[in-house]
Design an enzyme around this catalytic site. Structure first.
Site, PDB file in Angstrom:
ATOM      1  N   PRO A 131      72.551   6.183  22.701  1.00 26.96           N
ATOM      2  CA  PRO A 131      73.007   6.608  24.035  1.00 26.96           C
ATOM      3  C   PRO A 131      74.096   7.671  23.965  1.00 26.96           C
ATOM      4  O   PRO A 131      74.197   8.523  24.844  1.00 26.96           O
ATOM      5  CB  PRO A 131      73.544   5.312  24.661  1.00 26.96           C
ATOM      6  CG  PRO A 131      72.852   4.216  23.925  1.00 26.96           C
ATOM      7  CD  PRO A 131      72.603   4.719  22.534  1.00 26.96           C
ATOM      8  N   GLY A 134      71.754  12.410  20.876  1.00 26.37           N
ATOM      9  CA  GLY A 134      70.630  12.501  19.952  1.00 26.37           C
ATOM     10  C   GLY A 134      70.694  13.711  19.046  1.00 26.37           C
ATOM     11  O   GLY A 134      70.219  13.670  17.916  1.00 26.37           O
ATOM     12  N   GLY A 375      47.993  27.704  43.254  1.00 25.85           N
ATOM     13  CA  GLY A 375      48.620  27.554  44.568  1.00 25.85           C
ATOM     14  C   GLY A 375      48.862  26.081  44.870  1.00 25.85           C
ATOM     15  O   GLY A 375      49.233  25.301  43.991  1.00 25.85           O
ATOM     16  N   GLY A 376      48.586  25.686  46.118  1.00 24.51           N
ATOM     17  CA  GLY A 376      48.825  24.302  46.552  1.00 24.51           C
ATOM     18  C   GLY A 376      48.050  23.292  45.722  1.00 24.51           C
ATOM     19  O   GLY A 376      48.533  22.180  45.465  1.00 24.51           O
ATOM     20  N   GLU A 399      62.588  15.821  19.386  1.00 25.63           N
ATOM     21  CA  GLU A 399      62.419  16.413  18.046  1.00 25.63           C
ATOM     22  C   GLU A 399      63.253  17.688  17.891  1.00 25.63           C
ATOM     23  O   GLU A 399      62.814  18.655  17.281  1.00 25.63           O
ATOM     24  CB  GLU A 399      60.941  16.697  17.776  1.00 25.63           C
ATOM     25  CG  GLU A 399      60.149  15.466  17.375  1.00 25.63           C
ATOM     26  CD  GLU A 399      60.407  15.054  15.931  1.00 25.63           C
ATOM     27  OE1 GLU A 399      60.470  15.924  15.071  1.00 25.63           O
ATOM     28  OE2 GLU A 399      60.572  13.857  15.694  1.00 25.63           O
TER      29      GLU A 399
HETATM   30  C1  FAD Z   1      60.336  10.779  26.069  1.00 28.37           C
HETATM   31  C2  FAD Z   1      61.251  10.828  24.884  1.00 28.37           C
HETATM   32  C3  FAD Z   1      60.813  10.291  23.684  1.00 28.37           C
HETATM   33  C4  FAD Z   1      61.666  10.289  22.582  1.00 28.37           C
HETATM   34  N1  FAD Z   1      61.274   9.647  21.443  1.00 28.37           N
HETATM   35  C5  FAD Z   1      62.198   9.402  20.474  1.00 28.37           C
HETATM   36  C6  FAD Z   1      61.892   8.513  19.387  1.00 28.37           C
HETATM   37  O1  FAD Z   1      60.765   8.010  19.267  1.00 28.37           O
HETATM   38  N2  FAD Z   1      62.876   8.236  18.498  1.00 28.37           N
HETATM   39  C7  FAD Z   1      64.131   8.766  18.602  1.00 28.37           C
HETATM   40  O2  FAD Z   1      64.958   8.476  17.766  1.00 28.37           O
HETATM   41  N3  FAD Z   1      64.439   9.618  19.618  1.00 28.37           N
HETATM   42  C8  FAD Z   1      63.517   9.933  20.553  1.00 28.37           C
HETATM   43  N4  FAD Z   1      63.831  10.745  21.620  1.00 28.37           N
HETATM   44  C9  FAD Z   1      65.186  11.289  21.713  1.00 28.37           C
HETATM   45  C10 FAD Z   1      65.262  12.795  21.583  1.00 28.37           C
HETATM   46  O3  FAD Z   1      65.018  13.202  20.268  1.00 28.37           O
HETATM   47  C11 FAD Z   1      66.638  13.206  22.097  1.00 28.37           C
HETATM   48  O4  FAD Z   1      66.600  13.057  23.504  1.00 28.37           O
HETATM   49  C12 FAD Z   1      67.009  14.613  21.725  1.00 28.37           C
HETATM   50  O5  FAD Z   1      67.234  14.687  20.330  1.00 28.37           O
HETATM   51  C13 FAD Z   1      68.264  15.103  22.448  1.00 28.37           C
HETATM   52  O6  FAD Z   1      69.286  14.154  22.382  1.00 28.37           O
HETATM   53  P1  FAD Z   1      70.057  13.716  23.739  1.00 28.37           P
HETATM   54  O7  FAD Z   1      69.016  13.370  24.730  1.00 28.37           O
HETATM   55  O8  FAD Z   1      71.059  12.673  23.401  1.00 28.37           O
HETATM   56  O9  FAD Z   1      70.783  15.030  24.226  1.00 28.37           O
HETATM   57  P2  FAD Z   1      72.182  15.583  23.677  1.00 28.37           P
HETATM   58  O10 FAD Z   1      72.166  15.638  22.200  1.00 28.37           O
HETATM   59  O11 FAD Z   1      73.291  14.840  24.340  1.00 28.37           O
HETATM   60  O12 FAD Z   1      72.134  17.055  24.236  1.00 28.37           O
HETATM   61  C14 FAD Z   1      72.384  17.362  25.623  1.00 28.37           C
HETATM   62  C15 FAD Z   1      72.254  18.860  25.802  1.00 28.37           C
HETATM   63  O13 FAD Z   1      73.248  19.527  24.992  1.00 28.37           O
HETATM   64  C16 FAD Z   1      72.623  20.455  24.134  1.00 28.37           C
HETATM   65  N5  FAD Z   1      73.355  20.504  22.870  1.00 28.37           N
HETATM   66  C17 FAD Z   1      73.781  19.467  22.110  1.00 28.37           C
HETATM   67  N6  FAD Z   1      74.417  19.903  21.014  1.00 28.37           N
HETATM   68  C18 FAD Z   1      74.395  21.256  21.080  1.00 28.37           C
HETATM   69  C19 FAD Z   1      74.891  22.302  20.244  1.00 28.37           C
HETATM   70  N7  FAD Z   1      75.553  22.042  19.100  1.00 28.37           N
HETATM   71  N8  FAD Z   1      74.675  23.586  20.634  1.00 28.37           N
HETATM   72  C20 FAD Z   1      74.016  23.872  21.780  1.00 28.37           C
HETATM   73  N9  FAD Z   1      73.525  22.920  22.612  1.00 28.37           N
HETATM   74  C21 FAD Z   1      73.714  21.637  22.265  1.00 28.37           C
HETATM   75  C22 FAD Z   1      71.211  19.932  23.944  1.00 28.37           C
HETATM   76  O14 FAD Z   1      70.337  20.963  23.548  1.00 28.37           O
HETATM   77  C23 FAD Z   1      70.909  19.411  25.329  1.00 28.37           C
HETATM   78  O15 FAD Z   1      70.521  20.456  26.173  1.00 28.37           O
HETATM   79  C24 FAD Z   1      62.962  10.856  22.686  1.00 28.37           C
HETATM   80  C25 FAD Z   1      63.365  11.434  23.891  1.00 28.37           C
HETATM   81  C26 FAD Z   1      62.535  11.429  24.969  1.00 28.37           C
HETATM   82  C27 FAD Z   1      63.018  12.021  26.264  1.00 28.37           C
END
Ligand code: FAD
Length: 430
Positions: A131, A134, A375-376, A399
């Site tokens: 949380p 990622g 369109g729609g 990813e």
């Molecule tokens: C449907 C779904 C399936 C997924 N499946 C998996 C899974 O199976 N296993 C797993 O482990 N994870 C999974 N994920 C997690 C996914 O890999 C993360 O959501 C992703 O890595 C981004 O992490 P975050 O959501 O915490 O965003 P954050 O890391 O908090 O990033 C928030 C924003 O800040 C930007 N940001 C962060 N750091 C920087 C930086 N240094 N420079 C510029 N911009 C930055 C990011 O690009 C993003 O726009 C999944 C996510 C989704 C939505």
């Protein structure tokens, strides 16, 4: 082996088989699973019967020296439906992590349990994201500590595909926070481990046939052998990690974000190794983009306005022409990266990130353009393009987000820079 675009007979057969499966088994039920947001068990069973859901498939495709078999398979399955496609390939993501980290004995033990058999299907999950973030996989808060011969894991993971329902959870946890990313271990947490629970299933915008959940691990006790790679290898990594941290090597920003990141970093020299899974994800995005372009093309040829098919209007035809060009560009980048990965060539120019960045952004644009073209009718659920639009957006996020891919590419650019030939008076005038 040099890079070539000719597909072998086996690759053509794989493409045809996966396409037929996508057209006949996946597409007819895609809208229903999207609406219900349920795991498509009957489709998984069919995939297993067709040899498209099983560890043997990936064992075979991963030794293809051209590297093209996996992206071909991905593109066709995801042309059918990205949510169902994800459900079919999620265990392969976990398996890739196991293969990267495990001993041969551990691989033999766990690979079959990620998929099961057609009559006894199994699921696998790769749990990295938390949380608190990622992208920054260095700061994983989930902790693993040794207790006698056992390991005890405490932590909280979110956005986990197959989380809480998987038979095999591959969990990345920090063992030694002072050793940077090398202080992380990769653990198998099987279904039914006391302390492992699903907090909630997440309600998503797209890819809804894929189960995504938030899970907690509370004092999950695991036998010592569930640490992939074993304790000696982890100790060595920790020692190197501590040394590196004390030497204050520059902190690598979050460029290795995404589920597979932490499991693919055995050493800083292996930064490029993580990029090896990116072409697979890029190929998935290309499958969605191609589906959208084909649908928009057919619609534009069949739909008339002002007395002529709308495709005859440049306002419609030119964006579609741009998309066709971009999709082929994305595929070429993806195949190049997949070929390099198979040939064990280093991604010195961030070729893996380039493929994922390009393909995911093209997929979003292709779906948006498909809606615009229709369109729609593009905006309502009578046709699948609004769903593909929702599905495609995931690809700029998971990813490794688009920003993270740009970071990796930018870092490669910095590493290549040669300022010797610059006239310093021009760039630093004073
Ligand atoms: C449907 C779904 C399936 C997924 N499946 C998996 C899974 O199976 N296993 C797993 O482990 N994870 C999974 N994920 C997690 C996914 O890999 C993360 O959501 C992703 O890595 C981004 O992490 P975050 O959501 O915490 O965003 P954050 O890391 O908090 O990033 C928030 C924003 O800040 C930007 N940001 C962060 N750091 C920087 C930086 N240094 N420079 C510029 N911009 C930055 C990011 O690009 C993003 O726009 C999944 C996510 C989704 C939505």
């Amino acid at each position: 082996m040099s890079f070539a675009l000719d597909l072998t007979d086996e690759q053509l057969a794989l493409r045809d088989k996966a396409h037929a499966f996508a057209r006949e088994v996946i597409r007819p039920v895609a809208a229903e699973y999207d609406r219900a947001q349920e795991l498509p068990w009957p489709v998984l069973q069919e995939a297993a019967r067709h040899g498209l859901y099983g560890w043997e498939l990936y064992a075979q495709l991963s030794i293809d020296p051209t590297g093209l078999s996996l992206p071909i398979l991905m593109e066709e399955l995801f042309w059918g439906c990205a949510g169902i496609g994800l459900t079919i390939v999620l265990p392969a993501l976990a398996l890739a992590a196991i293969r990267q980290a495990a001993t041969d004995e551990q691989l033999v033990q766990w690979a079959p349990q990620c998929f099961g058999t057609p009559d006894d299907l199994k699921l696998a999950a790769l749990a990295v994201t938390e949380p608190s973030g990622g992208s920054d996989v260095r700061s994983i808060q989930t902790r693993a500590r040794q207790d006698g011969d056992d390991w005890v894991i405490d932590g909280h993971k979110v956005f986990i595909g197959n989380g809480g329902i998987a038979d095999v959870h591959v969990v990345v946890a920090t063992v030694d926070p002072d050793a940077g990313h090398r202080g992380q271990g990769v653990f198998i947490v099987p279904k039914g481990t006391p302390g492992l629970s699903m907090l909630r299933k997440l309600d998503k915008l797209g890819c809804r046939a894929s189960h995504t959940a938030e899970i907690v691990l509370e004092s999950c006790r695991l036998p010592g052998g569930y640490l992939l790679g074993g304790i000696e290898r982890l100790r060595e990594r920790i020692a190197r990690g501590r040394e590196a941290e004390q030497g204050q090597q520059p902190i690598v920003p979050a460029e290795e974000g995404g589920p597979a990141a932490a499991v693919q970093r055995r050493s800083s020299a292996a930064l490029g190794a993580f990029e090896r899974t990116r072409p697979m994800v890029a190929a998935q995005a290309i499958g969605i983009a191609r589906a959208a372009l084909e649908f928009a093309r057919d619609y534009a040829v069949g739909r008339a306005a002002f007395g002529a098919p709308i495709i005859e209007n440049q306002g419609i035809a030119f964006p579609l022409a741009d998309l066709a060009t971009d999709i082929d560009s994305a595929r070429l980048l993806t195949w190049r990266a997949a070929w390099m990965a198979a040939q064990r060539q280093p991604f010195e120019n961030a070729e893996g990130s380039m493929s994922k960045l390009k393909a995911s952004e093209v997929a979003v644009r292709a779906c948006e353009q498909a809606i615009q073209t229709m369109g729609g009718w593009g905006y309502v659920k009578d046709f699948p393009v609004e769903k593909w639009y929702r599905d495609a957006k995931l690809y700029t996020i998971f990813e490794g987000t688009s920003e993270i891919q740009r970071l990796v590419i930018g870092r490669a650019l910095r590493a290549q820079a040669n300022t010797d030939s610059l006239d310093q008076r021009m760039i630093n005038p004073q």
